[in-house]
Design a protein around this motif. Structure first.
Motif, short mmCIF file in Angstrom:
data_model
loop_
_atom_site.label_atom_id
_atom_site.label_comp_id
_atom_site.label_asym_id
_atom_site.label_seq_id
_atom_site.Cartn_x
_atom_site.Cartn_y
_atom_site.Cartn_z
N LEU A 117 2.68 2.87 1.49
CA LEU A 117 2.73 1.57 2.16
C LEU A 117 3.22 1.80 3.58
N VAL A 118 2.38 1.46 4.55
CA VAL A 118 2.76 1.51 5.96
C VAL A 118 3.21 0.11 6.36
N ASP A 119 4.49 -0.04 6.62
CA ASP A 119 5.09 -1.36 6.81
C ASP A 119 5.56 -1.50 8.25
N ASP A 120 4.89 -2.36 9.00
CA ASP A 120 5.18 -2.50 10.43
C ASP A 120 6.39 -3.41 10.62
N ALA A 121 7.54 -2.78 10.87
CA ALA A 121 8.77 -3.55 11.07
C ALA A 121 8.94 -4.01 12.52
N GLY A 122 8.03 -3.59 13.38
CA GLY A 122 8.15 -3.97 14.78
C GLY A 122 7.26 -5.12 15.18
N VAL A 123 6.57 -5.71 14.19
CA VAL A 123 5.65 -6.80 14.50
C VAL A 123 6.43 -8.01 15.00
N ALA A 124 5.84 -8.72 15.96
CA ALA A 124 6.55 -9.82 16.60
C ALA A 124 6.77 -10.99 15.67
N ASP A 125 7.81 -11.77 15.92
CA ASP A 125 8.14 -12.92 15.06
C ASP A 125 7.03 -13.95 15.02
N PRO A 180 -1.29 -11.84 8.99
CA PRO A 180 -2.62 -12.14 8.44
C PRO A 180 -2.53 -12.40 6.94
N LYS A 181 -3.53 -13.09 6.41
CA LYS A 181 -3.49 -13.46 5.00
C LYS A 181 -3.64 -12.27 4.06
N THR A 182 -4.29 -11.23 4.52
CA THR A 182 -4.56 -10.11 3.64
C THR A 182 -3.91 -8.83 4.16
N LEU A 183 -4.11 -7.77 3.43
CA LEU A 183 -3.62 -6.45 3.79
C LEU A 183 -4.82 -5.55 4.05
N ASP A 184 -4.66 -4.61 4.97
CA ASP A 184 -5.68 -3.59 5.14
C ASP A 184 -5.32 -2.41 4.26
N ALA A 185 -6.34 -1.68 3.84
CA ALA A 185 -6.06 -0.54 2.95
C ALA A 185 -7.14 0.51 3.09
N ILE A 186 -6.76 1.72 2.77
CA ILE A 186 -7.72 2.82 2.63
C ILE A 186 -7.93 3.04 1.14
N VAL A 187 -9.17 2.91 0.72
CA VAL A 187 -9.53 3.04 -0.69
C VAL A 187 -10.36 4.30 -0.85
N ARG A 188 -9.91 5.17 -1.76
CA ARG A 188 -10.61 6.43 -2.00
C ARG A 188 -10.82 6.59 -3.50
N GLY A 189 -12.06 6.86 -3.86
CA GLY A 189 -12.37 7.01 -5.28
C GLY A 189 -12.06 5.78 -6.09
N GLY A 190 -12.17 4.63 -5.46
CA GLY A 190 -11.87 3.39 -6.17
C GLY A 190 -10.40 3.06 -6.26
N GLN A 191 -9.56 3.91 -5.68
CA GLN A 191 -8.11 3.70 -5.76
C GLN A 191 -7.54 3.39 -4.38
N THR A 192 -6.72 2.37 -4.30
CA THR A 192 -6.06 2.02 -3.04
C THR A 192 -4.93 3.01 -2.79
N GLN A 193 -5.05 3.78 -1.71
CA GLN A 193 -4.07 4.84 -1.48
C GLN A 193 -3.17 4.59 -0.28
N VAL A 194 -3.65 3.88 0.73
CA VAL A 194 -2.81 3.53 1.88
C VAL A 194 -2.93 2.03 2.11
N VAL A 195 -1.81 1.35 2.13
CA VAL A 195 -1.78 -0.09 2.39
C VAL A 195 -1.06 -0.32 3.71
N PHE A 196 -1.71 -1.04 4.61
CA PHE A 196 -1.12 -1.36 5.91
C PHE A 196 -0.64 -2.81 5.88
N SER A 197 0.64 -3.00 6.05
CA SER A 197 1.22 -4.33 6.11
C SER A 197 1.63 -4.64 7.54
N ALA A 198 1.10 -5.74 8.06
CA ALA A 198 1.50 -6.22 9.39
C ALA A 198 2.48 -7.38 9.24
N HIS A 199 3.30 -7.33 8.17
CA HIS A 199 4.16 -8.46 7.82
C HIS A 199 5.64 -8.12 7.81
N ASP A 200 5.99 -6.86 8.01
CA ASP A 200 7.39 -6.42 7.89
C ASP A 200 7.94 -6.84 6.53
#
Length: 264
Positions: A117-125, A180-200
């Motif tokens: 999980l890549v969690d962006d803690a620097g995203v603006a309020d 944003p309402k959703t999360l971005d992710a890298i999916v490999r072999g049908g499995q979600t392996q990296v999740v990008f959160s722009a929500h802190d």
């Protein structure tokens, strides 16, 4: 005769070494959720240092899943990076380029089916728009993950993705900020392996020794914080159970199946 005896002895040693058990190419089987802080790209710890312990506490209180109440940190170039199936990369400043050792460690982690999980803690309020600008951490994290996994690109997760229903039914992603309402992710072999959160997400979880929340949640306040905690619980359940809600099979079995399926 001595030469023949030596050759026989050497052959016996080779056969014995070949017969010894080898380290399994799989994660440790401790089983408890550990929101391990990833140390890579110059980070020395999660930007929300107290969030990991709270994350585990919430999981234990709300579910029957086990969790480490004192989460650990691990360097990407440490062999221990593959000891558990989850990493949490939390930051609020620009990252340095990953070293070859860090890239190799993370590639091994993903090859074993790990989830980051890549969690962006620097995203603006005020990041409530559908296309918020990621912080310097968010931008550089995506660049570095692209170096680790150059064969795939992030995609938005659909509203019916298992991450939104692995324990709680959620309509959208939220954290310290609405984002944003959703999360971005890298999916490999049908499995979600990296999740990008722009929500802190960690910002909503962080709670100090006095018991007070460390950060205000905007714009939704306590209700938004509750939904953020539910998303964190869902992430943990996804890591522990994979497609638990889809398969309706007991979690330990799925964990073993998940590790075994990804071992080359």
């Amino acid at each position: 005769m001595k030469r023949a005896a030596l050759l026989s002895f050497a052959l016996a040693v080779v056969v014995l070494v070949a017969a010894l058990p080898r380290p399994a190419k799989a994660f440790g089987d401790v089983g408890a959720f550990d929101p391990r802080g990833l140390l890579a790209g110059g980070t020395t710890g999660p930007a929300r240092a107290s969030a990991g312990a709270r994350w585990s506490w919430e999981l234990v209180q709300r579910t029957s899943a086990p969790a480490r109440l004192k989460p650990t940190n691990v360097r990407a170039d440490d062999p221990a990076v593959v000891d558990a199936p989850f990493l949490w990369w939390s930051g609020d400043t620009a990252l340095s380029p990953l070293t070859p050792g860090e890239i190799a460690g993370l590639r091994k982690f993903f090859a074993l089916g790990g989830v980051l999980l890549v969690d962006d803690a620097g995203v603006a309020d005020d990041s409530s728009s559908e296309s918020p600008k990621p912080s310097a951490f968010g931008r550089t994290a995506r660049t570095e993950i692209a170096r680790v996994l150059p064969d795939t690109s992030p995609i938005p997760l659909a509203a019916d993705h298992v991450l939104f229903k692995s324990y709680y039914l959620l309509k959208r992603a939220e954290g310290r900020v609405a984002g944003p309402k959703t999360l971005d992710a890298i999916v490999r072999g049908g499995q979600t392996q990296v999740v990008f959160s722009a929500h802190d997400l960690g910002g909503a979880l962080a709670r100090g020794a006095t018991g007070a929340w460390e950060n205000p949640v905007v714009p939704g306040g306590d209700l938004q914080r509750e939904r953020a905690i539910r998303l964190a619980v869902n992430v943990a359940m996804y890591v522990l159970c994979s497609n638990y809600k889809d398969d309706q099979v007991h979690a330990p079995f799925l964990m073993r199946r998940r590790a075994g399926a990804l071992i080359p």
